[in-house]
Design an enzyme around this catalytic site. Structure first.
Site, PDB file in Angstrom:
ATOM      1  N   GLU A   1       0.804  -1.243   0.000  1.00 15.30           N
ATOM      2  CA  GLU A   1       0.000   0.000   0.000  1.00 15.30           C
ATOM      3  C   GLU A   1       0.827   1.279   0.000  1.00 15.30           C
ATOM      4  O   GLU A   1       0.564   2.194   0.784  1.00 15.30           O
ATOM      5  CB  GLU A   1      -0.958  -0.005   1.190  1.00 15.30           C
ATOM      6  CG  GLU A   1      -1.894  -1.197   1.188  1.00 15.30           C
ATOM      7  CD  GLU A   1      -2.834  -1.230   2.390  1.00 15.30           C
ATOM      8  OE1 GLU A   1      -2.737  -0.350   3.267  1.00 15.30           O
ATOM      9  OE2 GLU A   1      -3.677  -2.143   2.451  1.00 15.30           O
TER      10      GLU A   1
ATOM     11  N   ASN B   1       2.301  -5.192  -3.182  1.00 14.75           N
ATOM     12  CA  ASN B   1       0.898  -5.502  -2.877  1.00 14.75           C
ATOM     13  C   ASN B   1       0.093  -4.226  -2.611  1.00 14.75           C
ATOM     14  O   ASN B   1       0.569  -3.318  -1.919  1.00 14.75           O
ATOM     15  CB  ASN B   1       0.899  -6.366  -1.595  1.00 14.75           C
ATOM     16  CG  ASN B   1      -0.410  -7.079  -1.336  1.00 14.75           C
ATOM     17  OD1 ASN B   1      -0.926  -7.766  -2.218  1.00 14.75           O
ATOM     18  ND2 ASN B   1      -0.947  -6.944  -0.131  1.00 14.75           N
TER      19      ASN B   1
ATOM     20  N   GLU C   1      -5.814 -11.120  -1.296  1.00 19.16           N
ATOM     21  CA  GLU C   1      -6.655 -10.925  -0.098  1.00 19.16           C
ATOM     22  C   GLU C   1      -8.128 -10.943  -0.501  1.00 19.16           C
ATOM     23  O   GLU C   1      -8.881 -10.015  -0.203  1.00 19.16           O
ATOM     24  CB  GLU C   1      -6.297  -9.603   0.597  1.00 19.16           C
ATOM     25  CG  GLU C   1      -4.825  -9.493   0.946  1.00 19.16           C
ATOM     26  CD  GLU C   1      -4.454  -8.235   1.730  1.00 19.16           C
ATOM     27  OE1 GLU C   1      -5.352  -7.553   2.247  1.00 19.16           O
ATOM     28  OE2 GLU C   1      -3.246  -7.944   1.813  1.00 19.16           O
TER      29      GLU C   1
ATOM     30  N   ASP D   1     -11.941 -11.337  -0.632  1.00 24.93           N
ATOM     31  CA  ASP D   1     -13.179 -11.520   0.128  1.00 24.93           C
ATOM     32  C   ASP D   1     -14.247 -10.634  -0.502  1.00 24.93           C
ATOM     33  O   ASP D   1     -13.931  -9.628  -1.137  1.00 24.93           O
ATOM     34  CB  ASP D   1     -13.010 -11.251   1.641  1.00 24.93           C
ATOM     35  CG  ASP D   1     -12.296  -9.955   2.001  1.00 24.93           C
ATOM     36  OD1 ASP D   1     -12.311  -9.012   1.185  1.00 24.93           O
ATOM     37  OD2 ASP D   1     -11.727  -9.883   3.100  1.00 24.93           O
TER      38      ASP D   1
END
Ligand code: XIL
Length: 381
Positions: free
Chosen positions: A161, A202, A266, A268
């Site tokens: 990030e 990432n 990640e 979801d």
């Protein structure tokens, strides 16, 4: 005669045990002997982020799902700076060691998450105002942690990030002290500590063109200068509608064109209201004024079957796309094992009941699990 009776008895007992046993297993492997990882074997690694309860073996049901369904793991929190080096030069490896052990024992693709990130950073790091000092701590952190697991951790989220939504660099404590070259320096340090590990950048919100362009410009620069970078991690905290399948496809194509494979690190899918049309995963965001508001958590007891079906379809569509582009994808990792432990119950509002994963609150596979296993794994279809 006695022997025949014994054989009949054993057969009857076996049938009974199997009936009870199979029923208890839910439908995990009932339909087609597949597990998630075996279904997509040869296409991409299939992983889950695991929490400390799972790592330490306290949540045995979660451990058994992880062992049977996944061939890759990521530590949800245990390798983050605030836990690994909470105070300057004081390292706490207990959970991380157990995590790596679990992965090795089960022959998994083991991910390290994350080396340099402005969130969940130790307090002492947040207030540093001196380039040499922060550089010293970063180098020591990477050398110590990456070297300890050299040859064991397969991939590192080296930087997490670091970009803002407009594609410029985030004004973090790292940037403010070290300027724009710090990411390159961090990747070089990681490579030095373990030349074989896959080194990943990432982030979230890759579907936003400006942010994606900023990140991929850096990736291309690294490639042209010979700075080792082995992949881009797309976090994939998504919801039932956003981003669209077309937008996800564009991410895959653009990352591939930049010269590295993509991992969905990640995954979801939130099913809860998002009145702010907020996207991404800035972990410090918190709408505490909505805590306890039933409109924000409309399914406290059970997910209505209509939404359950929408979730199953959404996952099916996403995995269909992943198979189509499996030659460009290295790994797909769910951010958690089962709904009850998902961080999305508490982010961005505390205390909601969300249903973002493939296993329900009783560790049973959901319709979305089945719909993922029904995806045809021939990329040409
Ligand atoms: C989350 C964890 O799931 C939570 O348990 C923790 O409280 C906050 O962080 N992006 C990331 C992950 O890279 O590390 C974050 O994990 C979710 C957003």
């Amino acid at each position: 005669m006695k022997r025949i009776k014994k054989i009949i008895y054993i057969s009857l007992v076996s049938v009974l045990i199997c009936t009870i046993g199979c029923a208890n297993m839910g439908s995990v492997s009932k339909n087609n002997n597949s597990t998630l990882s075996s279904h997509f074997k040869g296409l991409f690694h299939l992983g889950a982020a695991i929490n400390e309860e799972t790592i330490l073996g306290k949540d045995s049901k979660s451990v058994s799902i992880v062992k049977s369904e996944f061939n890759s793991i990521t530590p949800e929190n245990s390798l983050k700076w605030m836990y690994i080096q909470p105070k300057a030069n004081q390292f706490e490896f207990k959970a991380a060691d157990r995590y790596v052990q679990l992965g090795l024992e089960n022959d998994m693709y083991i991910v390290g998450h994350a080396l340099v990130w402005h969130n969940q950073l130790a307090d002492f790091m947040q207030t540093i105002n001196d380039a040499d000092e922060i550089q010293g701590y970063i180098a020591n952190h990477i050398n110590t942690v990456v070297s300890r697991y050299k040859g064991k951790i397969d991939a590192w989220d080296v930087v997490n990030e670091a970009f803002d939504e407009d594609g410029s660099l985030r004004k973090s404590v790292f940037y403010n002290n070290l300027g724009e070259d710090y990411i390159e320096d961090v990747f070089k340090l990681a490579k030095k500590a373990d030349p074989q590990a896959d080194l990943i950048y990432n982030d979230y919100n890759f579907y936003k063109p400006k942010k994606r362009a900023g990140i991929l410009k850096m990736v291309k620069k690294f490639k042209s200068k010979g700075v080792k970078i082995d992949g881009v991690g797309v976090q994939a905290h998504w919801d039932l509608k956003s981003p669209s399948i077309d937008q996800i496809e564009q991410i895959i194509l653009d990352v591939h064109a930049a010269g590295v494979p993509v991992s969905f690190t990640e995954l979801d899918i939130s099913v809860l209201p998002n009145p702010w049309e907020m996207v991404g995963a800035e972990v410090t965001q918190n709408f505490s004024q909505f805590e306890g508001d039933p409109k924000m958590s409309p399914y406290p007891n059970k997910l209505p079957s209509k939404v359950q079906k929408q979730l199953a379809k959404r996952y099916h569509d996403i995995f269909k796309l992943f198979v189509k582009h499996s030659d460009k994808i290295n790994r797909v990792t769910f951010w958690g094992v089962m709904d009850k432990h998902s961080w999305l119950n508490d982010w961005p509002i505390n205390g909601r009941t969300n249903y973002p994963l493939l296993f329900d609150r009783n560790y049973n596979p959901k319709p979305a699990y089945k719909s993922v296993l029904e995806v045809n794994t021939n990329p040409k279809n």
